[in-house]
Scaffold this motif. Structure first.
Motif: not given
Length: 355
Positions: A103, A107, A111, A117, A119, A128, A135, A142-144
């Motif tokens: 990651c 990001n 996070a 948040t 995900f 997440a 993502g 774990a892309t926000v």
């Protein structure tokens, strides 16, 4: 830096002239060690922690004062960072996955610093675990996608949504800016050390995008400005930048010094003095707030720092200052003529009244 509109450009001469006037106001009274494959920098007196937890290693006010006094001397760069490729040339591609967890740094900081948040691309807020595999390529697990930032710099609440037109609302700030790092010693560091400081959670905060643009590349009292090409390069011109929210001033000073101590960065005397004043107040139980005069000078001086790199803006500033000066002279001359005229008419009336 933020984009400026044509209308904003027209205001630059006046703003520059104003900054020149404000400047006349009187002034107010460790090398990187390798840890596994990623490497980690050490904060003075701190116990090693996993890379993603380094944001916690902020020294207390008293310890930060001691660390500040132990920093090496400033090592100013003789040429501007543009000579070596600016951000990418000196510090590598933005948001490199230095800890190898799959990651990117941006990001990871989002996070860490955002609340509520999400995900996942699905409706509703997903954690997440629910967003794993959904993502972007830079952070597939774990892309926000969205969240809420309680901005430390301004105290504002900022709503974040990932997207080409919306992502800039929340930006990742280097507490000790990269150009500032370069200007005061990083120009001589090894490539790995520069890559680490650019992605170190200790040196990164998710903040309001406009506040980040306003801060630019400034330290607490000085900013590097200009370029070697134009002969305007300087590593330390005033007046620097502090978070607008005075309630965060102590935390900011502590984190700034913690980063400088971790990477053994020398600071200009003005920045060290400003940090020492704030940290001493914080250690004594205060909030480290600047005086009103110092805040005014900071606003005016940042305009000058922002425009220093651009010849066109510099020309606009010169024209603006000339127009302002000419206007003041014309206005003054008109007032003198009006005053003289009134005096003459008064003498005439008095002479007529005499027998």
């Amino acid at each position: 830096m933020s984009r400026s509109s044509p209308r904003g450009a027209l205001r630059l001469p006046t703003a520059c002239a104003l900054s020149a006037l404000l400047a006349l106001l009187p002034a107010a009274a460790a090398p990187v060690a390798q840890a596994g494959t990623a490497g980690a920098a050490h904060v003075v007196g701190a116990t090693e922690v996993p890379w993603h937890e380094r944001g916690q290693l902020v020294l207390g006010a008293a310890d930060a004062l001691d660390a500040l006094n132990a920093l090496p001397e400033d090592s100013p760069a003789t040429v501007s960072w543009g000579e070596g490729g600016s951000r990418t040339g000196w510090f590598g591609q933005a948001w490199t996955d230095v800890d190898g967890d799959g990651c990117d740094t941006r990001n990871e900081i989002l996070a860490r610093d955002l609340t509520d948040t999400d995900f996942s691309r699905e409706d509703g807020v997903q954690d997440a675990a629910a967003g794993r595999g959904q993502g972007a390529a830079v952070c597939p697990d774990a892309t926000v996608w969205s969240g809420t930032l309680h901005d430390p710099y301004t105290g504002a609440t900022v709503h974040f949504r990932r997207g080409q037109d919306t992502s800039d609302a929340v930006q990742i700030d280097h507490v000790v800016p990269l150009n500032y790092l370069y200007a005061h010693g990083a120009w001589a560091w090894e490539e790995r050390k520069r890559l680490l400081v650019a992605n170190d959670p200790l040196n990164l905060l998710a903040v309001d995008g406009r506040a980040n643009q306003d801060k630019s590349n400034c330290g607490p009292a000085t900013c590097p400005a200009g370029s070697t090409e134009t002969g305007t390069w300087t590593t330390a011109t005033g007046p620097g930048w502090w978070p607008p929210d005075s309630g965060y001033r102590c935390e900011y000073a502590r984190r700034f010094v913690s980063v400088a101590a971790a990477y053994e960065l020398g600071l200009p005397d003005a920045d060290a003095a400003a940090l020492r004043t704030v940290l001493a107040d914080c250690a004594a139980g205060g909030d480290g707030a600047l005086s009103v005069g110092a805040r005014i000078r900071s606003v005016g001086g940042r305009v000058t720092c922002t425009l220093a790199d651009n010849r066109a803006y510099a020309l606009l500033c010169a024209v603006g200052a000339l127009l302002l000066g000419t206007g003041l002279m014309v206005r003054g001359h008109s007032l003198l003529r009006a005053t003289a005229g009134r005096a003459h008419r008064g003498r005439t009336r008095r002479s007529r009244r005499r027998p």
